[in-house]
Scaffold this motif. Structure first.
Motif, mmCIF file in Angstrom:
data_model
loop_
_atom_site.group_PDB
_atom_site.id
_atom_site.type_symbol
_atom_site.label_atom_id
_atom_site.label_comp_id
_atom_site.label_asym_id
_atom_site.label_seq_id
_atom_site.Cartn_x
_atom_site.Cartn_y
_atom_site.Cartn_z
ATOM 1 N N GLY A 209 7.924 4.334 -2.682
ATOM 2 C CA GLY A 209 7.771 5.182 -1.505
ATOM 3 C C GLY A 209 6.342 5.675 -1.348
ATOM 4 N N ALA A 210 5.680 5.974 -2.461
ATOM 5 C CA ALA A 210 4.284 6.412 -2.405
ATOM 6 C C ALA A 210 3.379 5.274 -1.933
ATOM 7 C CB ALA A 210 3.833 6.908 -3.775
ATOM 8 N N ILE A 211 3.660 4.055 -2.384
ATOM 9 C CA ILE A 211 2.871 2.900 -1.941
ATOM 10 C C ILE A 211 3.092 2.655 -0.451
ATOM 11 C CG2 ILE A 211 2.629 0.397 -2.181
ATOM 12 C CD1 ILE A 211 3.218 0.806 -5.170
ATOM 13 N N ASN A 212 4.330 2.790 0.003
ATOM 14 C CA ASN A 212 4.615 2.631 1.431
ATOM 15 C C ASN A 212 3.916 3.711 2.258
ATOM 16 O OD1 ASN A 212 6.176 0.365 1.108
ATOM 17 N ND2 ASN A 212 8.084 1.497 0.953
ATOM 18 N N ALA A 213 3.892 4.932 1.741
ATOM 19 C CA ALA A 213 3.195 6.011 2.448
ATOM 20 C C ALA A 213 1.707 5.705 2.567
ATOM 21 C CB ALA A 213 3.411 7.338 1.732
ATOM 22 N N LEU A 214 1.110 5.163 1.509
ATOM 23 C CA LEU A 214 -0.306 4.810 1.554
ATOM 24 C C LEU A 214 -0.553 3.695 2.568
ATOM 25 C CD1 LEU A 214 -3.164 5.143 0.461
ATOM 26 C CD2 LEU A 214 -2.575 3.510 -1.327
ATOM 27 N N LEU A 215 0.320 2.696 2.605
ATOM 28 C CA LEU A 215 0.169 1.598 3.563
ATOM 29 C C LEU A 215 0.278 2.093 4.997
ATOM 30 C CD1 LEU A 215 -0.010 -1.468 4.136
ATOM 31 C CD2 LEU A 215 2.475 -1.476 4.076
ATOM 32 N N ILE A 216 1.261 2.922 5.273
ATOM 33 C CA ILE A 216 1.432 3.456 6.628
ATOM 34 C C ILE A 216 0.238 4.332 7.017
ATOM 35 C CG2 ILE A 216 2.845 5.029 8.010
ATOM 36 C CD1 ILE A 216 5.269 3.898 6.426
ATOM 37 N N ALA A 217 -0.247 5.125 6.075
ATOM 38 C CA ALA A 217 -1.411 5.974 6.363
ATOM 39 C C ALA A 217 -2.649 5.131 6.636
ATOM 40 C CB ALA A 217 -1.656 6.928 5.205
ATOM 41 N N GLN A 218 -2.829 4.038 5.897
ATOM 42 C CA GLN A 218 -3.980 3.169 6.131
ATOM 43 C C GLN A 218 -3.912 2.523 7.513
ATOM 44 O OE1 GLN A 218 -3.844 0.436 2.878
ATOM 45 N NE2 GLN A 218 -4.940 1.798 1.492
ATOM 46 N N LEU A 219 -2.750 2.034 7.886
ATOM 47 C CA LEU A 219 -2.615 1.423 9.206
ATOM 48 C C LEU A 219 -2.842 2.439 10.320
ATOM 49 C CD1 LEU A 219 0.457 -0.922 8.637
ATOM 50 C CD2 LEU A 219 -1.919 -1.582 8.989
ATOM 51 N N ALA A 220 -2.280 3.627 10.171
ATOM 52 C CA ALA A 220 -2.476 4.665 11.183
ATOM 53 C C ALA A 220 -3.949 5.061 11.271
ATOM 54 C CB ALA A 220 -1.613 5.880 10.860
ATOM 55 N N ALA A 221 -4.612 5.186 10.126
ATOM 56 C CA ALA A 221 -6.027 5.568 10.126
ATOM 57 C C ALA A 221 -6.897 4.496 10.764
ATOM 58 C CB ALA A 221 -6.487 5.845 8.700
ATOM 59 N N ILE A 222 -6.565 3.229 10.547
ATOM 60 C CA ILE A 222 -7.341 2.149 11.162
ATOM 61 C C ILE A 222 -7.234 2.214 12.676
ATOM 62 C CG2 ILE A 222 -7.391 -0.345 11.498
ATOM 63 C CD1 ILE A 222 -6.791 -0.588 8.492
ATOM 64 N N PHE A 223 -6.011 2.439 13.194
ATOM 65 C CA PHE A 223 -5.848 2.555 14.640
ATOM 66 C C PHE A 223 -6.557 3.792 15.180
ATOM 67 C CE2 PHE A 223 -2.289 -0.460 14.166
ATOM 68 C CZ PHE A 223 -2.657 -1.340 15.156
ATOM 69 N N LEU A 224 -6.479 4.909 14.474
ATOM 70 C CA LEU A 224 -7.137 6.128 14.947
ATOM 71 C C LEU A 224 -8.658 5.983 14.969
ATOM 72 C CD1 LEU A 224 -4.952 8.867 13.239
ATOM 73 C CD2 LEU A 224 -5.034 8.268 15.655
ATOM 74 N N VAL A 225 -9.222 5.425 13.923
ATOM 75 C CA VAL A 225 -10.676 5.260 13.866
ATOM 76 C C VAL A 225 -11.135 4.242 14.916
ATOM 77 C CG1 VAL A 225 -12.561 4.410 12.426
ATOM 78 C CG2 VAL A 225 -10.888 5.976 11.468
ATOM 79 N N SER A 226 -10.382 3.170 15.085
ATOM 80 C CA SER A 226 -10.744 2.173 16.102
ATOM 81 C C SER A 226 -10.672 2.762 17.504
ATOM 82 C CB SER A 226 -9.819 0.963 15.999
ATOM 83 O OG SER A 226 -9.973 0.338 14.755
ATOM 84 N N ALA A 227 -9.650 3.580 17.758
ATOM 85 C CA ALA A 227 -9.532 4.214 19.076
ATOM 86 C C ALA A 227 -10.649 5.222 19.291
ATOM 87 C CB ALA A 227 -8.178 4.898 19.196
ATOM 88 N N LYS A 228 -11.029 5.939 18.245
ATOM 89 C CA LYS A 228 -12.107 6.920 18.362
ATOM 90 C C LYS A 228 -13.433 6.249 18.703
ATOM 91 C CE LYS A 228 -14.338 9.020 14.947
ATOM 92 N NZ LYS A 228 -14.600 9.786 13.747
ATOM 93 N N ARG A 229 -13.645 5.061 18.183
ATOM 94 C CA ARG A 229 -14.880 4.332 18.459
ATOM 95 C C ARG A 229 -14.815 3.505 19.729
ATOM 96 N NH1 ARG A 229 -18.352 3.302 13.700
ATOM 97 N NH2 ARG A 229 -17.634 4.743 12.114
ATOM 98 N N GLY A 230 -13.666 3.518 20.415
ATOM 99 C CA GLY A 230 -13.535 2.800 21.674
ATOM 100 C C GLY A 230 -13.260 1.316 21.516
ATOM 101 N N LEU A 231 -12.782 0.895 20.358
ATOM 102 C CA LEU A 231 -12.536 -0.513 20.123
ATOM 103 C C LEU A 231 -11.186 -0.989 20.640
ATOM 104 C CD1 LEU A 231 -13.920 -0.729 16.480
ATOM 105 C CD2 LEU A 231 -15.041 -1.453 18.574
#
Length: 95
Positions: free
Chosen positions: A69-91
């Motif tokens: 469950g901790a590994i799944n939480a890390l994976l979901i957080a990484q995917l969410a962070a990638i989308f958030l950072v990409s959206a913040k940069r206008g990508l």
């Protein structure tokens, strides 16, 4: 049996090493910057969420989380962070 698995592991590791050396310079600076920022956000988020969860579980307010469950939480957080950072940069805007 042990020899065949050892040889198979060595061959796979050699192929993986060769591909990592070949593709080492395939990333541009924007990709490195986005990856670095997304991982920073993801690790901070997972540290806070799992830290609060662990404290609540230790006090008896929540169920203990499994290692998977901790590994799944890390994976979901990484995917969410990638989308958030990409959206913040206008990508994520359509071209």
């Amino acid at each position: 049996m042990l020899w065949t698995s050892t040889i198979a592991f060595t061959a796979c590791f050699a192929v993986w090493t060769i591909f990592s050396i070949i593709g080492r310079n395939d990333h541009d600076e924007l990709m490195k910057s986005v990856s670095r920022e997304a991982m920073t956000w993801a690790m901070y988020g997972v540290t806070v969420v799992l830290g609060v969860w662990g404290a609540a579980a230790h006090l008896g307010f929540a169920r203990w989380i499994s290692p998977l469950g901790a590994i799944n939480a890390l994976l979901i957080a990484q995917l969410a962070a990638i989308f958030l950072v990409s959206a913040k940069r206008g990508l994520l805007r359509p071209r």
